[in-house]
Scaffold this motif. Structure first.
Motif, PDB file in Angstrom:
ATOM      1  N   UNK A   1      94.954  54.435 -52.671  1.00 47.77           N
ATOM      2  CA  UNK A   1      95.836  53.518 -51.942  1.00 47.77           C
ATOM      3  C   UNK A   1      96.770  54.373 -51.090  1.00 47.77           C
ATOM      4  N   UNK A   2      97.110  53.892 -49.900  1.00 46.98           N
ATOM      5  CA  UNK A   2      98.054  54.675 -49.090  1.00 46.98           C
ATOM      6  C   UNK A   2      99.491  54.344 -49.483  1.00 46.98           C
ATOM      7  N   UNK A   3     100.324  55.409 -49.528  1.00 46.83           N
ATOM      8  CA  UNK A   3     101.734  55.168 -49.879  1.00 46.83           C
ATOM      9  C   UNK A   3     102.638  55.138 -48.649  1.00 46.83           C
ATOM     10  N   UNK A   4     102.169  55.682 -47.531  1.00 47.48           N
ATOM     11  CA  UNK A   4     103.049  55.734 -46.351  1.00 47.48           C
ATOM     12  C   UNK A   4     103.199  54.350 -45.737  1.00 47.48           C
ATOM     13  N   UNK A   5     104.318  54.167 -45.022  1.00 46.27           N
ATOM     14  CA  UNK A   5     104.506  52.911 -44.288  1.00 46.27           C
ATOM     15  C   UNK A   5     105.220  53.232 -42.980  1.00 46.27           C
ATOM     16  N   UNK A   6     106.040  52.374 -42.463  1.00 46.65           N
ATOM     17  CA  UNK A   6     106.470  52.448 -41.057  1.00 46.65           C
ATOM     18  C   UNK A   6     107.893  52.953 -40.862  1.00 46.65           C
ATOM     19  N   UNK A   7     108.565  53.402 -41.937  1.00 46.37           N
ATOM     20  CA  UNK A   7     109.918  53.942 -41.763  1.00 46.37           C
ATOM     21  C   UNK A   7     110.956  52.867 -41.480  1.00 46.37           C
ATOM     22  N   UNK A   8     111.734  53.056 -40.417  1.00 47.43           N
ATOM     23  CA  UNK A   8     112.776  52.091 -40.046  1.00 47.43           C
ATOM     24  C   UNK A   8     112.592  51.701 -38.586  1.00 47.43           C
ATOM     25  N   UNK A   9     113.133  50.545 -38.202  1.00 50.03           N
ATOM     26  CA  UNK A   9     113.019  50.123 -36.795  1.00 50.03           C
ATOM     27  C   UNK A   9     114.137  50.755 -35.961  1.00 50.03           C
ATOM     28  N   UNK A  10     114.193  50.421 -34.691  1.00 49.44           N
ATOM     29  CA  UNK A  10     115.153  51.038 -33.786  1.00 49.44           C
ATOM     30  C   UNK A  10     116.603  50.838 -34.192  1.00 49.44           C
ATOM     31  N   UNK A  11     116.879  49.800 -34.985  1.00 47.05           N
ATOM     32  CA  UNK A  11     118.247  49.551 -35.455  1.00 47.05           C
ATOM     33  C   UNK A  11     118.484  50.109 -36.853  1.00 47.05           C
ATOM     34  N   UNK A  12     117.506  50.811 -37.385  1.00 44.85           N
ATOM     35  CA  UNK A  12     117.663  51.381 -38.722  1.00 44.85           C
ATOM     36  C   UNK A  12     117.298  50.439 -39.854  1.00 44.85           C
ATOM     37  N   UNK A  13     116.742  49.267 -39.520  1.00 43.81           N
ATOM     38  CA  UNK A  13     116.331  48.332 -40.582  1.00 43.81           C
ATOM     39  C   UNK A  13     115.005  48.822 -41.189  1.00 43.81           C
ATOM     40  N   UNK A  14     114.950  48.793 -42.508  1.00 46.91           N
ATOM     41  CA  UNK A  14     113.818  49.378 -43.231  1.00 46.91           C
ATOM     42  C   UNK A  14     112.584  48.471 -43.177  1.00 46.91           C
TER      43      UNK A  14
END
Ligand SMILES: [Zn+2]
Length: 317
Positions: free
Chosen positions: A126-139
Protein backbone atom coordinates in the motif's frame (compact mmCIF):
# COMPACT_ATOMS: atom_id res chain seq x y z
CA UNK A 1 -26.85 -2.87 29.83
CA UNK A 2 -25.64 -5.44 27.32
CA UNK A 3 -23.57 -7.14 30.00
CA UNK A 4 -26.57 -7.52 32.25
CA UNK A 5 -28.59 -9.19 29.50
CA UNK A 6 -25.66 -11.45 28.68
CA UNK A 7 -25.32 -12.50 32.31
CA UNK A 8 -29.05 -13.21 32.48
CA UNK A 9 -28.87 -15.29 29.31
CA UNK A 10 -25.95 -17.32 30.65
CA UNK A 11 -27.78 -17.93 33.93
CA UNK A 12 -30.82 -19.15 32.02
CA UNK A 13 -28.62 -21.54 30.03
CA UNK A 14 -27.02 -22.94 33.15
CA UNK A 15 -30.38 -23.42 34.86
CA UNK A 16 -31.94 -25.09 31.84
CA UNK A 17 -28.95 -27.44 31.45
CA UNK A 18 -29.24 -28.33 35.12
CA UNK A 19 -32.96 -29.07 34.82
CA UNK A 20 -32.34 -31.26 31.79
CA UNK A 21 -29.72 -33.25 33.68
CA UNK A 22 -32.08 -33.85 36.56
CA UNK A 23 -34.95 -35.05 34.33
CA UNK A 24 -33.03 -37.36 31.97
CA UNK A 25 -30.21 -38.40 34.29
CA UNK A 26 -28.04 -38.63 31.16
CA UNK A 27 -24.66 -37.03 30.64
CA UNK A 28 -24.99 -33.61 29.11
CA UNK A 29 -23.06 -33.19 25.91
CA UNK A 30 -22.66 -29.50 25.16
CA UNK A 31 -23.47 -28.61 21.58
CA UNK A 32 -20.41 -27.94 19.43
CA UNK A 33 -19.38 -24.33 19.48
CA UNK A 34 -19.57 -22.96 15.95
CA UNK A 35 -17.87 -19.60 15.80
CA UNK A 36 -19.79 -17.01 13.84
CA UNK A 37 -18.38 -16.32 10.38
CA UNK A 38 -17.49 -12.78 11.36
CA UNK A 39 -15.22 -13.93 14.19
CA UNK A 40 -13.03 -16.04 11.91
CA UNK A 41 -13.24 -13.64 8.97
CA UNK A 42 -11.89 -10.70 10.95
CA UNK A 43 -8.35 -11.67 11.81
CA UNK A 44 -6.66 -8.26 11.95
CA UNK A 45 -6.04 -6.08 15.01
CA UNK A 46 -8.79 -3.52 14.50
CA UNK A 47 -7.66 -1.29 17.38
CA UNK A 48 -4.18 -0.98 15.93
CA UNK A 49 -5.62 -0.28 12.47
CA UNK A 50 -7.91 2.43 13.80
CA UNK A 51 -5.07 4.08 15.73
CA UNK A 52 -2.78 4.03 12.70
CA UNK A 53 -5.41 5.38 10.32
CA UNK A 54 -6.16 8.18 12.77
CA UNK A 55 -2.49 9.09 13.30
CA UNK A 56 -1.45 8.94 9.64
CA UNK A 57 -4.35 11.18 8.60
CA UNK A 58 -3.94 13.68 11.44
CA UNK A 59 -2.84 17.30 10.93
CA UNK A 60 0.52 16.50 12.53
CA UNK A 61 1.50 14.17 9.67
CA UNK A 62 0.98 17.03 7.15
CA UNK A 63 -0.20 14.91 4.26
CA UNK A 64 2.76 12.48 4.19
CA UNK A 65 4.74 14.10 1.40
CA UNK A 66 8.45 13.67 0.64
CA UNK A 67 10.43 16.86 1.15
CA UNK A 68 8.35 18.05 4.11
CA UNK A 69 9.95 17.70 7.54
CA UNK A 70 6.86 16.00 8.99
CA UNK A 71 7.12 13.03 6.61
CA UNK A 72 9.52 11.57 9.17
CA UNK A 73 6.48 10.92 11.41
CA UNK A 74 5.11 8.54 8.78
CA UNK A 75 8.49 6.83 8.47
CA UNK A 76 8.70 6.39 12.25
CA UNK A 77 5.18 5.00 12.60
CA UNK A 78 5.71 2.46 9.80
CA UNK A 79 9.11 1.33 11.06
CA UNK A 80 7.97 0.97 14.64
CA UNK A 81 4.93 -1.10 13.58
CA UNK A 82 7.13 -3.42 11.49
CA UNK A 83 9.49 -3.77 14.43
CA UNK A 84 6.63 -4.45 16.88
CA UNK A 85 5.16 -7.00 14.47
CA UNK A 86 8.43 -8.93 14.73
CA UNK A 87 8.85 -9.33 10.98
CA UNK A 88 12.25 -9.61 9.34
CA UNK A 89 13.89 -7.12 7.03
CA UNK A 90 16.14 -7.53 4.03
CA UNK A 91 19.88 -7.15 4.67
CA UNK A 92 19.79 -3.35 4.45
CA UNK A 93 16.96 -2.94 6.97
CA UNK A 94 13.29 -2.02 6.60
CA UNK A 95 14.07 1.07 4.54
CA UNK A 96 14.66 1.17 0.79
CA UNK A 97 15.82 4.66 -0.14
CA UNK A 98 15.62 6.24 -3.57
CA UNK A 99 15.67 9.69 -5.10
CA UNK A 100 13.18 11.23 -7.50
CA UNK A 101 12.96 14.85 -8.66
CA UNK A 102 15.84 15.69 -6.33
CA UNK A 103 14.09 14.50 -3.17
CA UNK A 104 15.01 11.57 -0.94
CA UNK A 105 12.16 9.07 -0.72
CA UNK A 106 11.74 5.88 1.20
CA UNK A 107 9.90 2.59 0.72
CA UNK A 108 9.56 0.29 3.73
CA UNK A 109 9.76 -3.48 3.36
CA UNK A 110 8.99 -6.08 6.02
CA UNK A 111 9.46 -9.79 5.39
CA UNK A 112 7.98 -13.04 6.71
CA UNK A 113 9.67 -16.09 5.20
CA UNK A 114 7.47 -18.92 3.96
CA UNK A 115 7.50 -22.25 5.73
CA UNK A 116 7.21 -24.38 2.56
CA UNK A 117 8.10 -22.11 -0.37
CA UNK A 118 10.55 -19.52 0.98
CA UNK A 119 11.76 -18.61 -2.52
CA UNK A 120 8.28 -17.76 -3.78
CA UNK A 121 7.16 -14.28 -2.74
CA UNK A 122 3.85 -12.51 -2.45
CA UNK A 123 4.12 -8.72 -2.19
CA UNK A 124 1.35 -7.21 -0.06
CA UNK A 125 1.52 -3.45 -0.36
CA UNK A 126 0.00 0.00 0.00
CA UNK A 127 1.32 3.50 -0.65
CA UNK A 128 1.81 5.73 2.37
CA UNK A 129 2.56 9.02 0.60
CA UNK A 130 -0.14 11.58 -0.09
CA UNK A 131 -0.42 15.20 -1.25
CA UNK A 132 1.07 17.27 1.59
CA UNK A 133 -0.67 20.63 2.12
CA UNK A 134 -2.46 23.02 -0.24
CA UNK A 135 -1.38 26.57 -1.07
CA UNK A 136 -2.92 27.87 2.17
CA UNK A 137 -1.26 25.21 4.30
CA UNK A 138 -4.42 23.11 4.73
CA UNK A 139 -3.53 19.44 5.11
CA UNK A 140 -4.51 16.80 2.57
CA UNK A 141 -5.31 14.20 5.24
CA UNK A 142 -5.58 11.19 2.96
CA UNK A 143 -7.48 9.11 5.49
CA UNK A 144 -8.98 6.84 2.86
CA UNK A 145 -6.18 7.49 0.32
CA UNK A 146 -4.21 5.73 1.63
CA UNK A 147 -3.80 5.73 5.41
CA UNK A 148 -6.41 2.96 5.23
CA UNK A 149 -4.28 0.66 3.06
CA UNK A 150 -1.18 1.32 5.17
CA UNK A 151 -3.00 0.50 8.41
CA UNK A 152 -4.30 -2.74 6.88
CA UNK A 153 -0.89 -3.77 5.53
CA UNK A 154 0.83 -3.13 8.87
CA UNK A 155 -1.82 -5.19 10.67
CA UNK A 156 -1.27 -7.98 8.17
CA UNK A 157 2.46 -7.99 8.92
CA UNK A 158 1.55 -8.58 12.56
CA UNK A 159 -0.96 -11.32 11.66
CA UNK A 160 1.37 -13.25 9.34
CA UNK A 161 4.27 -13.11 11.77
CA UNK A 162 1.97 -14.92 14.22
CA UNK A 163 0.42 -17.23 11.58
CA UNK A 164 3.32 -18.17 9.35
CA UNK A 165 2.53 -18.36 5.62
CA UNK A 166 3.79 -21.14 3.36
CA UNK A 167 5.06 -18.60 0.82
CA UNK A 168 7.28 -15.68 1.76
CA UNK A 169 5.39 -12.41 2.07
CA UNK A 170 6.87 -8.94 1.68
CA UNK A 171 4.88 -6.17 3.39
CA UNK A 172 5.61 -3.05 1.36
CA UNK A 173 4.74 0.56 2.18
CA UNK A 174 5.41 2.60 -0.94
CA UNK A 175 6.51 6.20 -1.30
CA UNK A 176 5.88 8.34 -4.39
CA UNK A 177 2.65 6.73 -5.61
CA UNK A 178 0.89 10.05 -6.01
CA UNK A 179 3.58 11.27 -8.42
CA UNK A 180 3.46 8.22 -10.69
CA UNK A 181 3.93 4.94 -8.78
CA UNK A 182 7.59 5.86 -8.18
CA UNK A 183 8.24 3.75 -5.08
CA UNK A 184 6.83 0.51 -6.42
CA UNK A 185 8.53 1.14 -9.79
CA UNK A 186 11.84 1.63 -7.99
CA UNK A 187 11.29 -1.62 -6.10
CA UNK A 188 10.61 -3.81 -9.15
CA UNK A 189 13.67 -2.32 -10.88
CA UNK A 190 15.96 -2.43 -7.82
CA UNK A 191 15.09 -5.55 -5.87
CA UNK A 192 16.80 -6.28 -2.54
CA UNK A 193 19.74 -8.66 -2.73
CA UNK A 194 18.65 -12.28 -3.08
CA UNK A 195 15.37 -11.43 -4.78
CA UNK A 196 14.65 -11.46 -8.51
CA UNK A 197 11.46 -10.88 -10.45
CA UNK A 198 10.95 -14.58 -11.21
CA UNK A 199 10.52 -15.20 -7.48
CA UNK A 200 7.72 -12.65 -7.12
CA UNK A 201 4.51 -14.53 -7.82
CA UNK A 202 1.83 -12.00 -6.97
CA UNK A 203 1.10 -8.45 -5.83
CA UNK A 204 -1.86 -7.61 -3.63
CA UNK A 205 -2.34 -3.85 -3.55
CA UNK A 206 -4.61 -1.92 -1.16
CA UNK A 207 -5.47 1.68 -2.00
CA UNK A 208 -8.57 3.27 -0.42
CA UNK A 209 -10.30 0.70 1.78
CA UNK A 210 -12.18 2.85 4.23
CA UNK A 211 -15.06 4.74 2.64
CA UNK A 212 -17.22 2.24 0.84
CA UNK A 213 -20.21 4.57 1.30
CA UNK A 214 -22.40 2.33 -0.87
CA UNK A 215 -21.20 -0.78 0.98
CA UNK A 216 -19.16 -2.07 -1.94
CA UNK A 217 -15.49 -2.49 -2.76
CA UNK A 218 -13.81 -3.48 -5.98
CA UNK A 219 -11.24 -6.10 -6.85
CA UNK A 220 -9.53 -4.98 -10.03
CA UNK A 221 -7.19 -7.03 -12.23
CA UNK A 222 -9.02 -10.26 -12.91
CA UNK A 223 -9.61 -9.47 -16.59
CA UNK A 224 -5.81 -9.73 -16.95
CA UNK A 225 -5.49 -12.76 -14.67
CA UNK A 226 -8.81 -14.66 -14.69
CA UNK A 227 -7.18 -17.71 -13.11
CA UNK A 228 -7.23 -15.83 -9.80
CA UNK A 229 -11.00 -15.32 -9.82
CA UNK A 230 -11.18 -17.59 -6.78
CA UNK A 231 -9.83 -14.69 -4.70
CA UNK A 232 -13.12 -12.89 -5.28
CA UNK A 233 -15.49 -15.85 -5.69
CA UNK A 234 -14.53 -17.54 -2.41
CA UNK A 235 -14.52 -14.40 -0.31
CA UNK A 236 -17.52 -12.41 -1.49
CA UNK A 237 -20.06 -14.77 0.06
CA UNK A 238 -18.33 -14.48 3.45
CA UNK A 239 -18.24 -10.70 3.72
CA UNK A 240 -20.85 -8.13 4.64
CA UNK A 241 -19.30 -5.81 2.05
CA UNK A 242 -20.32 -6.36 -1.58
CA UNK A 243 -17.06 -7.46 -3.20
CA UNK A 244 -17.21 -6.70 -6.91
CA UNK A 245 -14.81 -7.32 -9.76
CA UNK A 246 -13.99 -4.92 -12.58
CA UNK A 247 -12.43 -1.57 -13.55
CA UNK A 248 -9.64 -3.36 -15.37
CA UNK A 249 -10.40 -3.16 -19.08
CA UNK A 250 -10.95 -0.36 -21.61
CA UNK A 251 -14.67 -1.06 -21.89
CA UNK A 252 -15.22 -0.47 -18.15
CA UNK A 253 -16.26 3.05 -16.98
CA UNK A 254 -12.64 3.44 -15.85
CA UNK A 255 -9.59 1.23 -16.29
CA UNK A 256 -7.58 1.19 -13.07
CA UNK A 257 -4.77 -1.03 -14.41
CA UNK A 258 -2.13 1.69 -14.01
CA UNK A 259 -3.78 3.87 -11.37
CA UNK A 260 -1.96 2.53 -8.31
CA UNK A 261 1.14 0.54 -7.42
CA UNK A 262 -0.07 -2.76 -8.86
CA UNK A 263 0.68 -1.11 -12.23
CA UNK A 264 4.41 -1.44 -11.51
CA UNK A 265 3.98 -5.20 -11.11
CA UNK A 266 1.73 -5.49 -14.16
CA UNK A 267 4.51 -3.82 -16.16
CA UNK A 268 6.76 -6.73 -15.16
CA UNK A 269 4.12 -9.36 -16.02
CA UNK A 270 3.57 -10.19 -12.35
CA UNK A 271 -0.07 -11.05 -11.57
CA UNK A 272 -1.84 -8.68 -9.22
CA UNK A 273 -5.14 -7.90 -7.58
CA UNK A 274 -6.00 -4.39 -6.47
CA UNK A 275 -8.59 -3.78 -3.76
CA UNK A 276 -10.17 -0.35 -3.36
CA UNK A 277 -13.37 1.65 -3.28
CA UNK A 278 -14.69 3.83 -6.09
CA UNK A 279 -13.73 7.50 -6.13
CA UNK A 280 -15.82 9.61 -3.76
CA UNK A 281 -16.41 13.38 -3.40
CA UNK A 282 -13.49 13.71 -0.94
CA UNK A 283 -10.99 11.89 -3.18
CA UNK A 284 -7.78 13.97 -3.41
CA UNK A 285 -9.41 16.76 -1.41
CA UNK A 286 -8.45 18.14 2.01
CA UNK A 287 -11.78 16.70 3.21
CA UNK A 288 -10.58 13.06 2.99
CA UNK A 289 -10.55 13.00 6.79
CA UNK A 290 -10.69 10.45 9.59
CA UNK A 291 -14.17 11.49 10.73
CA UNK A 292 -15.61 10.44 7.33
CA UNK A 293 -14.44 6.87 7.85
CA UNK A 294 -16.92 4.20 8.87
CA UNK A 295 -14.71 2.17 11.25
CA UNK A 296 -16.72 -1.03 10.93
CA UNK A 297 -16.74 -0.86 7.13
CA UNK A 298 -12.99 -0.20 7.13
CA UNK A 299 -12.33 -3.16 9.43
CA UNK A 300 -14.38 -5.41 7.17
CA UNK A 301 -12.63 -4.26 4.00
CA UNK A 302 -9.16 -4.60 5.54
CA UNK A 303 -10.04 -8.16 6.48
CA UNK A 304 -11.17 -8.87 2.91
CA UNK A 305 -7.64 -7.86 1.93
CA UNK A 306 -6.20 -10.16 4.60
CA UNK A 307 -8.43 -13.07 3.56
CA UNK A 308 -7.23 -12.66 -0.02
CA UNK A 309 -3.64 -13.01 1.17
CA UNK A 310 -4.48 -16.05 3.29
CA UNK A 311 -6.27 -17.74 0.40
CA UNK A 312 -3.57 -16.83 -2.09
CA UNK A 313 -0.91 -18.30 0.18
CA UNK A 314 -2.95 -21.50 0.42
CA UNK A 315 -3.61 -21.89 -3.31
CA UNK A 316 -0.63 -20.39 -5.11
CA UNK A 317 1.62 -22.89 -6.88
ZN1 LIG B 1 -3.96 6.28 -3.46
Amino acid sequence: MKNIFLAAAMLTTIVSCGQKELVTDAPVTPPPVVPPVVASFRVLDSTQMDNDLKALSSDAFKGRKAGMAEVVLSHQLIQSRLRQAGVDSFATGFMQEFSYLGLDRKNFLGLVKGTLYPDKYIVVGAHFDHLGVDGSGVVYHGADDNASGVAATLAMAKYFHQHKPTHSIIFALWDGEEIGLRGSAYFVNNLPAGLDLSKIKFNLNADMLARSDNNSIWASGLSHYPEYAYLVDSIKSKSATQLKSGYDKPTDPQDWTFLSDHGSFYNKNIPYLYLGVEDHPDYHKVTDTYDKINPDRFTENANIFAQMAILLDRKLN
